[in-house]
Design a protein around this motif. Structure first.
Motif, PDB file in Angstrom:
ATOM      1  N   ILE A 143       4.162   8.540  -9.273  1.00  0.00           N
ATOM      2  CA  ILE A 143       2.896   7.884  -8.912  1.00  0.00           C
ATOM      3  C   ILE A 143       2.944   6.422  -9.318  1.00  0.00           C
ATOM      4  O   ILE A 143       2.555   5.534  -8.557  1.00  0.00           O
ATOM      5  CB  ILE A 143       1.702   8.629  -9.550  1.00  0.00           C
ATOM      6  N   GLU A 144       3.449   6.153 -10.511  1.00  0.00           N
ATOM      7  CA  GLU A 144       3.589   4.764 -10.962  1.00  0.00           C
ATOM      8  C   GLU A 144       4.538   3.995 -10.044  1.00  0.00           C
ATOM      9  O   GLU A 144       4.256   2.844  -9.673  1.00  0.00           O
ATOM     10  CB  GLU A 144       4.083   4.737 -12.409  1.00  0.00           C
ATOM     11  N   ALA A 145       5.649   4.616  -9.663  1.00  0.00           N
ATOM     12  CA  ALA A 145       6.616   3.964  -8.757  1.00  0.00           C
ATOM     13  C   ALA A 145       5.996   3.704  -7.394  1.00  0.00           C
ATOM     14  O   ALA A 145       6.244   2.671  -6.770  1.00  0.00           O
ATOM     15  CB  ALA A 145       7.872   4.832  -8.617  1.00  0.00           C
ATOM     16  N   PHE A 146       5.172   4.642  -6.919  1.00  0.00           N
ATOM     17  CA  PHE A 146       4.490   4.474  -5.640  1.00  0.00           C
ATOM     18  C   PHE A 146       3.601   3.237  -5.663  1.00  0.00           C
ATOM     19  O   PHE A 146       3.650   2.408  -4.748  1.00  0.00           O
ATOM     20  CB  PHE A 146       3.648   5.717  -5.324  1.00  0.00           C
ATOM     21  N   PHE A 147       2.793   3.082  -6.709  1.00  0.00           N
ATOM     22  CA  PHE A 147       1.893   1.932  -6.769  1.00  0.00           C
ATOM     23  C   PHE A 147       2.653   0.617  -6.954  1.00  0.00           C
ATOM     24  O   PHE A 147       2.266  -0.415  -6.404  1.00  0.00           O
ATOM     25  CB  PHE A 147       0.811   2.128  -7.834  1.00  0.00           C
ATOM     26  N   GLU A 148       3.740   0.655  -7.686  1.00  0.00           N
ATOM     27  CA  GLU A 148       4.564  -0.553  -7.820  1.00  0.00           C
ATOM     28  C   GLU A 148       5.160  -0.927  -6.457  1.00  0.00           C
ATOM     29  O   GLU A 148       5.206  -2.097  -6.078  1.00  0.00           O
ATOM     30  CB  GLU A 148       5.663  -0.346  -8.859  1.00  0.00           C
ATOM     31  N   TYR A 149       5.595   0.076  -5.712  1.00  0.00           N
ATOM     32  CA  TYR A 149       6.112  -0.155  -4.354  1.00  0.00           C
ATOM     33  C   TYR A 149       5.031  -0.797  -3.479  1.00  0.00           C
ATOM     34  O   TYR A 149       5.305  -1.740  -2.733  1.00  0.00           O
ATOM     35  CB  TYR A 149       6.580   1.174  -3.749  1.00  0.00           C
ATOM     36  N   LYS A 150       3.790  -0.289  -3.581  1.00  0.00           N
ATOM     37  CA  LYS A 150       2.700  -0.850  -2.772  1.00  0.00           C
ATOM     38  C   LYS A 150       2.479  -2.318  -3.132  1.00  0.00           C
ATOM     39  O   LYS A 150       2.346  -3.159  -2.251  1.00  0.00           O
ATOM     40  CB  LYS A 150       1.399  -0.048  -2.967  1.00  0.00           C
ATOM     41  N   VAL A 151       2.456  -2.639  -4.432  1.00  0.00           N
ATOM     42  CA  VAL A 151       2.241  -4.026  -4.857  1.00  0.00           C
ATOM     43  C   VAL A 151       3.351  -4.919  -4.313  1.00  0.00           C
ATOM     44  O   VAL A 151       3.088  -5.971  -3.728  1.00  0.00           O
ATOM     45  CB  VAL A 151       2.154  -4.140  -6.401  1.00  0.00           C
ATOM     46  N   ARG A 152       4.602  -4.493  -4.469  1.00  0.00           N
ATOM     47  CA  ARG A 152       5.726  -5.300  -3.967  1.00  0.00           C
ATOM     48  C   ARG A 152       5.654  -5.466  -2.450  1.00  0.00           C
ATOM     49  O   ARG A 152       5.944  -6.538  -1.933  1.00  0.00           O
ATOM     50  CB  ARG A 152       7.056  -4.670  -4.372  1.00  0.00           C
ATOM     51  N   SER A 153       5.237  -4.423  -1.755  1.00  0.00           N
ATOM     52  CA  SER A 153       5.206  -4.491  -0.290  1.00  0.00           C
ATOM     53  C   SER A 153       4.151  -5.467   0.217  1.00  0.00           C
ATOM     54  O   SER A 153       4.319  -6.052   1.280  1.00  0.00           O
ATOM     55  CB  SER A 153       4.998  -3.106   0.325  1.00  0.00           C
TER      56      SER A 153
END
Length: 192
Positions: free
Chosen positions: A83-93
């Protein structure tokens, strides 16, 4: 006898997807698609049928080539780190895709004008995200990353709603540091 295709279908889908992703379904005309792809409208209609069917093909193309949500959230072992990786991915995207956000989330604003088929694809994607969140949350409970008292179904719904809001903030180019603070607060709700 029909003439052989003079274009690459994936290239047409790639360029059309970019256009729908940037402008939305309603604001994208078939003339713009023809200009973007370098293919005449007759060939586009012949290949895809109409604008709606082209859009549906673009959703599929987007999910296959640009959306890594399932890969991130289903990585083993499941748990809070996904879940943390998912949100980090969203921020980077938000900062690496020219601020276009996500084709699927962007399309939520146009639901009333989209076909039933397009809405079904969007609903399936949203449901998949909820299910993936749910599996990560239940795994997090089993691993004692979050309390057993937490209602994982409610938290999965919460995270889905939170994601839609986050996408809207990211589209407005909110500062990365502020986005990460907001994500941190959302994760606190899960952990506490």
């Amino acid at each position: 006898m029909s003439r052989p295709r003079q274009y690459n279908r994936d290239e047409v889908l790639s360029k059309s997807t970019e256009l729908f992703w940037e402008k939305g379904f309603e604001a994208t005309s078939m003339n713009q698609v023809a200009n973007q792809t370098g293919i005449n409208k007759y060939s586009i209609y012949n290949e895809f049928g109409n604008k709606e069917k082209l859009f549906l093909a673009c959703i599929d193309y987007f999910l296959l080539n640009h959306c890594f949500v399932e890969k991130i959230l289903s990585k083993e072992p499941l748990g809070l780190k996904n879940i943390e990786a998912f949100f980090e991915y969203k921020v980077r995207s938000f900062y690496s895709v020219a601020g276009k956000g996500c084709l699927i989330f962007n399309s939520l604003d146009e639901r009333d004008t989209l076909s039933k088929s397009a809405n079904v694809k969007i609903d399936e994607f949203i449901f998949k995200i909820k299910v993936l969140f749910y599996h990560c949350l239940t795994a997090a409970q089993e691993r004692k990353e979050i309390s057993r008292d937490k209602d994982c179904k409610a938290l999965a719904n919460y995270l889905s709603c939170f994601t839609f809001g986050l996408v809207n903030l990211g589209m407005k180019k909110m500062n990365k540091k502020e986005l990460r603070k907001i994500i941190g607060l959302a994760l606190l709700i899960i952990k506490d």
